[in-house]
Design an enzyme around this catalytic site. Sequence first.
Site, PDB file in Angstrom:
ATOM      1  N   ALA A 189       5.535 -54.621 -13.664  1.00 47.07           N
ATOM      2  CA  ALA A 189       4.988 -54.931 -12.519  1.00 47.07           C
ATOM      3  C   ALA A 189       4.672 -53.567 -11.768  1.00 47.07           C
ATOM      4  CB  ALA A 189       5.601 -55.974 -11.819  1.00 47.07           C
ATOM      5  N   HIS A 456     -16.596 -48.498  16.393  1.00 45.62           N
ATOM      6  CA  HIS A 456     -16.207 -50.076  16.599  1.00 45.62           C
ATOM      7  C   HIS A 456     -17.214 -50.991  16.127  1.00 45.62           C
ATOM      8  CE1 HIS A 456     -14.370 -53.570  18.207  1.00 45.62           C
ATOM      9  NE2 HIS A 456     -15.530 -53.777  18.770  1.00 45.62           N
TER      10      HIS A 456
HETATM   11  P1  AMP Z   1       4.564 -47.824 -14.042  1.00 51.26           P
HETATM   12  O1  AMP Z   1       5.610 -46.700 -14.315  1.00 51.26           O
HETATM   13  O2  AMP Z   1       4.295 -47.882 -12.631  1.00 51.26           O
HETATM   14  O3  AMP Z   1       3.740 -47.868 -14.683  1.00 51.26           O
HETATM   15  O4  AMP Z   1       5.484 -49.082 -14.101  1.00 51.26           O
HETATM   16  C1  AMP Z   1       6.247 -49.575 -15.423  1.00 51.26           C
HETATM   17  C2  AMP Z   1       7.188 -50.763 -15.002  1.00 51.26           C
HETATM   18  O5  AMP Z   1       7.559 -51.108 -16.247  1.00 51.26           O
HETATM   19  C3  AMP Z   1       8.449 -49.837 -14.250  1.00 51.26           C
HETATM   20  O6  AMP Z   1       8.652 -50.814 -13.008  1.00 51.26           O
HETATM   21  C4  AMP Z   1       9.581 -50.403 -15.203  1.00 51.26           C
HETATM   22  O7  AMP Z   1      10.642 -50.864 -14.541  1.00 51.26           O
HETATM   23  C5  AMP Z   1       8.981 -51.643 -15.949  1.00 51.26           C
HETATM   24  N1  AMP Z   1       9.674 -51.951 -17.390  1.00 51.26           N
HETATM   25  C6  AMP Z   1       9.962 -50.893 -18.249  1.00 51.26           C
HETATM   26  N2  AMP Z   1      10.591 -51.868 -19.487  1.00 51.26           N
HETATM   27  C7  AMP Z   1      10.639 -52.970 -19.090  1.00 51.26           C
HETATM   28  C8  AMP Z   1      11.237 -54.109 -19.713  1.00 51.26           C
HETATM   29  N3  AMP Z   1      11.718 -54.084 -21.261  1.00 51.26           N
HETATM   30  N4  AMP Z   1      11.203 -55.357 -19.372  1.00 51.26           N
HETATM   31  C9  AMP Z   1      10.387 -55.499 -18.133  1.00 51.26           C
HETATM   32  N5  AMP Z   1      10.226 -54.400 -17.399  1.00 51.26           N
HETATM   33  C10 AMP Z   1      10.024 -53.085 -17.805  1.00 51.26           C
END
Ligand code: AMP
Length: 483
Positions: A189, A456
């Site tokens: 997320a 405004h």
């Molecule tokens: P970003 O770096 O903003 O693209 O976010 C990628 C997200 O994926 C990070 O918040 C990680 O914690 C999450 N993530 C990585 N591996 C997993 C996994 N196996 N299950 C759930 N979330 C994950």
Amino acid sequence: MSTKYDVIVIGAGPAGYVAAIRAAQLGLKTACIEKWKNKEGKGVNGGTCLNVGCIPSKALLDSSHKYHEAKADFDVHGISATGVKINVPSMIQRKDEIVKQLTNGVAGLFTSNKVTSLFGTGKLLAGHKVQYTDHNGKEEILEADNVILATGSIPVAIPVAKVDNDVIVDSTGALEFQEVPKRLGVIGAGVIGLELGSVWSRLGSQVVLLEALEDFLAIMDQQIAKDAKKIFYKQGLDIRLNCRVTGSEVKSKGKKKEVVVTYKDADGNEQKEIFDKLIVCVGRRPFTDGLLSEDCGVKLDERGSIYVNDLCSTSAPGVWAIGDVVRGPMLAHKGSEEGVMVAERIAGQKTVMNYDIIPNVIYTHPEIAAVGQTEEQLKANGEKYKVGIFPFAISGRAMAANERDGMVKMIAHEETDRILGCHIVGPSAADLVQQVAIAMEFGSSAEDIGMTVFGHPTLSEAVHEAALAVNGHAIHMANRKRR
Ligand code: AMP
Ligand code: FAD
């Protein structure tokens, strides 16, 4: 005999193509090598950003937002819109047209600036030489006084959810669905997961986002992140924090396929969910595959990024690296500014880049945007600061637009009043935060923004009021001094 250039750029994403254009503007004989092929197999410039990143994702976000508005928000304005339908292939085609226009635009800019555009693969050899292999496999050795590496990044792959480009896709595949999946899983997320999850949720998917971390948007200011989370829950996005995906299995279900995803929930229990499609959005990694000969002298850091100093010089003299392939946030505009800095440095100018003021935006609705430091970072550094907040719920313009969710949070230094950060969740947050970025670049105080006359009614007035609130002077709400 090899062709000699002043500058060769490898990679024509927003970092590389901007560097090439700026170098050519400064009178340097410049070539840019790009290996990307579009859906028709034609060589195109623009990199991730234009082909499968910033631009196509925003095209789908804007289309899906309009659809959702027509279905869910028009009523409030007294407009009844019945029979509103989405034609997904048309929406995808519109996105493809925009991509085509912009990638052709880069080709046009290369021509008008006299950048030599070469389609194929570049490999850095020792002594500023570049091995160029065109798409037909023909090799040529090129030489340059300076080489700029701008090979970008690719999605991180995880063994527990292997992309098959059918049921399990990465961010690129999620821009190509030809119908709305009934149930859509998103692993991660983060920025990209939230944007792509929002697109398909607005079009009718039931979306579940599985995020391994306990904190939502951990790098964002947590007050803003908490507010955003509430808004997203209200929108129907099912965001499950502290849930790590441990496996996935694609199964046939009649003529269709589905994927069974297993994950460990916040209590450590194993859970299962079934989705029609699964998007893996767990981050991106720097891309250097096949780029560096063993003796080229360029070193990588422990995260696999090309090691550079503050001026984007690598460990090999005359070789520079910019954009996602080096340290720092993976953002198109960060790479572009590095491109300008490096081109100007090569031309003998003393340009530096301010890494402290790089805006960061998540294009959900409402948008989330930030510049400067978060309250958490300031606390951790023991900095003295003061905060001003203005909620959109009491902005006249936001009410008129029925966009009442979110707030502007301005942070300034306790003693000097200099602005240290601004964090916004709300309508047009991306454009609002840019106003503060400009102010910060000029070293403004909160009082400076407070003394500026704002039109405004505008959404920008929320920035004005938040700046006034920093010193307890907000006019359109009761001031709660937080020091
Ligand atoms: P970003 O770096 O903003 O693209 O976010 C990628 C997200 O994926 C990070 O918040 C990680 O914690 C999450 N993530 C990585 N591996 C997993 C996994 N196996 N299950 C759930 N979330 C994950
Ligand atoms: P890239 O854009 O990845 O370009 C690198 C180029 O180098 C590629 O075209 C590649 O083909 C080429 N290349 C690689 N190796 C070689 C070689 N050996 N020879 C020749 N060519 C080579 N960022 C934002 O700022 N705002 C956003 O809204 C945003 N949204 C995004 C949405 C999605 C879905 C994704 C995936 C990314 C998004 N990003 C966004 C991130 C942004 O796309 C990247 O930060 C940006 O594209 C990085 O630019 P770059 O030039 O460093 O690399």
